[in-house]
Scaffold this motif. Structure first.
Motif, PDB file in Angstrom:
ATOM      1  N   GLU A 152     -10.872   7.331   0.269  1.00  0.00           N
ATOM      2  CA  GLU A 152     -11.652   6.167  -0.176  1.00  0.00           C
ATOM      3  C   GLU A 152     -10.703   5.060  -0.670  1.00  0.00           C
ATOM      4  O   GLU A 152     -10.893   3.880  -0.370  1.00  0.00           O
ATOM      5  CB  GLU A 152     -12.605   6.624  -1.287  1.00  0.00           C
ATOM      6  N   ALA A 153      -9.675   5.457  -1.425  1.00  0.00           N
ATOM      7  CA  ALA A 153      -8.692   4.468  -1.908  1.00  0.00           C
ATOM      8  C   ALA A 153      -7.996   3.806  -0.723  1.00  0.00           C
ATOM      9  O   ALA A 153      -7.840   2.575  -0.681  1.00  0.00           O
ATOM     10  CB  ALA A 153      -7.677   5.139  -2.834  1.00  0.00           C
ATOM     11  N   LEU A 154      -7.623   4.604   0.247  1.00  0.00           N
ATOM     12  CA  LEU A 154      -6.945   4.059   1.433  1.00  0.00           C
ATOM     13  C   LEU A 154      -7.865   3.071   2.164  1.00  0.00           C
ATOM     14  O   LEU A 154      -7.430   2.012   2.622  1.00  0.00           O
ATOM     15  CB  LEU A 154      -6.534   5.225   2.358  1.00  0.00           C
ATOM     16  N   ILE A 178      -7.830  -0.125   0.233  1.00  0.00           N
ATOM     17  CA  ILE A 178      -6.512  -0.778   0.334  1.00  0.00           C
ATOM     18  C   ILE A 178      -6.390  -1.496   1.687  1.00  0.00           C
ATOM     19  O   ILE A 178      -5.922  -2.644   1.763  1.00  0.00           O
ATOM     20  CB  ILE A 178      -5.370   0.253   0.132  1.00  0.00           C
ATOM     21  N   ILE A 179      -6.851  -0.851   2.741  1.00  0.00           N
ATOM     22  CA  ILE A 179      -6.778  -1.486   4.068  1.00  0.00           C
ATOM     23  C   ILE A 179      -7.717  -2.692   4.134  1.00  0.00           C
ATOM     24  O   ILE A 179      -7.350  -3.768   4.628  1.00  0.00           O
ATOM     25  CB  ILE A 179      -7.068  -0.458   5.185  1.00  0.00           C
ATOM     26  N   PHE A 180      -8.928  -2.545   3.595  1.00  0.00           N
ATOM     27  CA  PHE A 180      -9.881  -3.667   3.581  1.00  0.00           C
ATOM     28  C   PHE A 180      -9.291  -4.847   2.795  1.00  0.00           C
ATOM     29  O   PHE A 180      -9.367  -5.999   3.214  1.00  0.00           O
ATOM     30  CB  PHE A 180     -11.206  -3.205   2.951  1.00  0.00           C
ATOM     31  N   GLY A 195       0.826  -1.218   0.000  1.00  0.00           N
ATOM     32  CA  GLY A 195       0.000   0.000   0.000  1.00  0.00           C
ATOM     33  C   GLY A 195       0.853   1.257   0.000  1.00  0.00           C
ATOM     34  O   GLY A 195       0.512   2.262  -0.643  1.00  0.00           O
ATOM     35  N   VAL A 196       1.956   1.202   0.716  1.00  0.00           N
ATOM     36  CA  VAL A 196       2.889   2.347   0.758  1.00  0.00           C
ATOM     37  C   VAL A 196       3.592   2.492  -0.596  1.00  0.00           C
ATOM     38  O   VAL A 196       3.738   3.599  -1.134  1.00  0.00           O
ATOM     39  CB  VAL A 196       3.919   2.151   1.905  1.00  0.00           C
ATOM     40  N   ILE A 197       3.982   1.368  -1.154  1.00  0.00           N
ATOM     41  CA  ILE A 197       4.676   1.379  -2.459  1.00  0.00           C
ATOM     42  C   ILE A 197       3.744   1.948  -3.536  1.00  0.00           C
ATOM     43  O   ILE A 197       4.142   2.802  -4.343  1.00  0.00           O
ATOM     44  CB  ILE A 197       5.151  -0.056  -2.821  1.00  0.00           C
ATOM     45  N   LEU A 198       2.493   1.518  -3.527  1.00  0.00           N
ATOM     46  CA  LEU A 198       1.526   2.023  -4.520  1.00  0.00           C
ATOM     47  C   LEU A 198       1.319   3.529  -4.344  1.00  0.00           C
ATOM     48  O   LEU A 198       1.294   4.287  -5.325  1.00  0.00           O
ATOM     49  CB  LEU A 198       0.183   1.292  -4.370  1.00  0.00           C
ATOM     50  N   LYS A 212      -8.704  -8.102   4.758  1.00  0.00           N
ATOM     51  CA  LYS A 212      -9.839  -9.018   4.661  1.00  0.00           C
ATOM     52  C   LYS A 212      -9.989  -9.753   3.329  1.00  0.00           C
ATOM     53  O   LYS A 212     -10.726 -10.723   3.264  1.00  0.00           O
ATOM     54  CB  LYS A 212     -11.134  -8.232   4.906  1.00  0.00           C
ATOM     55  N   VAL A 213      -9.408  -9.247   2.266  1.00  0.00           N
ATOM     56  CA  VAL A 213      -9.613  -9.915   0.977  1.00  0.00           C
ATOM     57  C   VAL A 213      -8.337 -10.699   0.643  1.00  0.00           C
ATOM     58  O   VAL A 213      -8.220 -11.874   0.978  1.00  0.00           O
ATOM     59  CB  VAL A 213     -10.020  -8.924  -0.138  1.00  0.00           C
ATOM     60  N   ASN A 214      -7.351 -10.010   0.062  1.00  0.00           N
ATOM     61  CA  ASN A 214      -6.106 -10.731  -0.231  1.00  0.00           C
ATOM     62  C   ASN A 214      -5.370 -11.122   1.051  1.00  0.00           C
ATOM     63  O   ASN A 214      -4.596 -12.080   1.053  1.00  0.00           O
ATOM     64  CB  ASN A 214      -5.245  -9.902  -1.164  1.00  0.00           C
TER      65      ASN A 214
END
Ligand SMILES: N[C@@H](CCC(=O)N[C@@H](CS)C(=O)NCC(=O)O)C(=O)O
Length: 223
Positions: free
Chosen positions: A96-98, A101-103, A73-76, A107-109
Motif C-alpha cells: 500500500e505504501a509503495l 509512493i508511485i502515485f 522512494g528507494v532512499i525512503l 501524479k501529485v508531486n
C-alpha cells in the motif's frame, strides 16, 4: 564524517522527502549542495558519471555501509528498512505504501514540481496552456489524496509511514509559489500536513536544505 551525505538543494521537493526522513529518524547527515539552477549541475557529464547516471537529485550516500542510492522512494525504503522507522508493518501495508509512493511520484508531486518550476523559476515562464493542463491534473490528483486523508490519519494506516514522508514533497512550500493554497483548498491534506509538522525532527524545506535564498548556499532560519 557524518554517516549519511545527501546531494540536495532547498527548492527541491524531491530532495525534501529524503532530507525530512533523515531528520525524522534522527540520522547524522550532512547536505552536499547541488547547484541545480545557475550551474545546471545535474545536466553535467561529470555529475552523471560520478554522482547519478539519471541526472537527478536527491542522491543519498551511506558512507558507513558504502552505498549510493537515488530515487527518493528507494532512499525512503532503504532508511526505513535500516532503522525500522516509518516502515509499513505488514506485507499489505508495504504494498500500500509503495502504491501511494508511485502515485505521488507520478501524479501529485510529479506534477506539482514541474508546475511550480514553470511558474516561478523557468525563464521564460512556462506556456500558460501547459500550466493550465498541469493545474487541471493537480486538482484531480490532490482531490484523490484529500479524500484518502479524510478517511484516515495517515496514508496507509493510523501511523505515519514512508508514504506520508514521500507525499509531503512540495506541499510545505509557500502558497505564493503555486498561486493556490493547498492546505486551504484541500482541508484533509491541510490537517494531515499539521500532523506531519508535529513529528519530532520536522523542519521546513528552506530550513533543512541549503540553497535559500536562491543563488546562495544558505538556509532560511539558520546562520
Ligand atoms: N523520482 C525522482 C525525481 C527526482 C527529480 O526529478 N529531481 C529533480 C530535482 S527536484 C532533478 O534532479 N531533475 C533533473 C532533471 O530531471 O533533469 C525522485 O523522487 O527522486
Amino acid at each position: 564524517m557524518a554517516e549519511f551525505q545527501l546531494y540536495c538543494f532547498a527548492q527541491s521537493g524531491n530532495c525534501y522527502r529524503a532530507a525530512l526522513m533523515l531528520n525524522l529518524i534522527g540520522a547524522k547527515w550532512e547536505p552536499i549542495w547541488v547547484d541545480f539552477f545557475a550551474g545546471g549541475a545535474t545536466r553535467k557529464p561529470e555529475y552523471r558519471e560520478t554522482v547519478n547516471e539519471m541526472g537527478e537529485a536527491p542522491v543519498l550516500v551511506d558512507s558507513k555501509r558504502n552505498k549510493r542510492l537515488t530515487q527518493s522512494g528507494v532512499i525512503l525504503t532503504y532508511l526505513s528498512d535500516l532503522t525500522g522507522k516509518f516502515k509499513p508493518q505488514s506485507e499489505d501495508d508495504r504494498l500500500e505504501a509503495l502504491r501511494w509512493i508511485i502515485f505521488d511520484n507520478q501524479k501529485v508531486n510529479g506534477f506539482l514540481g514541474p508546475f511550480r518550476f514553470l511558474k516561478i523559476f523557468a525563464k521564460p515562464a512556462g506556456d500558460p496552456a501547459v500550466l493550465d493542463f498541469l493545474k487541471g491534473r493537480l486538482e484531480g490528483n490532490l482531490s484523490i489524496v484529500n479524500k484518502r486523508l479524510s478517511e484516515r490519519q495517515f496514508l496507509v494506516s493510523d501511523r505515519p509511514t514512508i508514504a506520508d514522508i514521500s507525499m509531503t514533497g512540495y506541499l510545505f512550500y509557500p502558497d505564493e509559489e503555486f498561486g493556490f493554497a493547498v492546505a486551504k483548498d484541500y482541508p484533509a491534506i491541510g490537517a494531515w500536513l499539521e500532523r506531519m509538522k508535529a513529528l519530532p525532527g520536522w523542519k521546513h524545506p528552506y530550513d533543512l536544505m541549503p540553497g535559500y535564498p536562491l543563488g546562495t548556499q544558505g538556509y532560511r532560519n539558520r546562520s
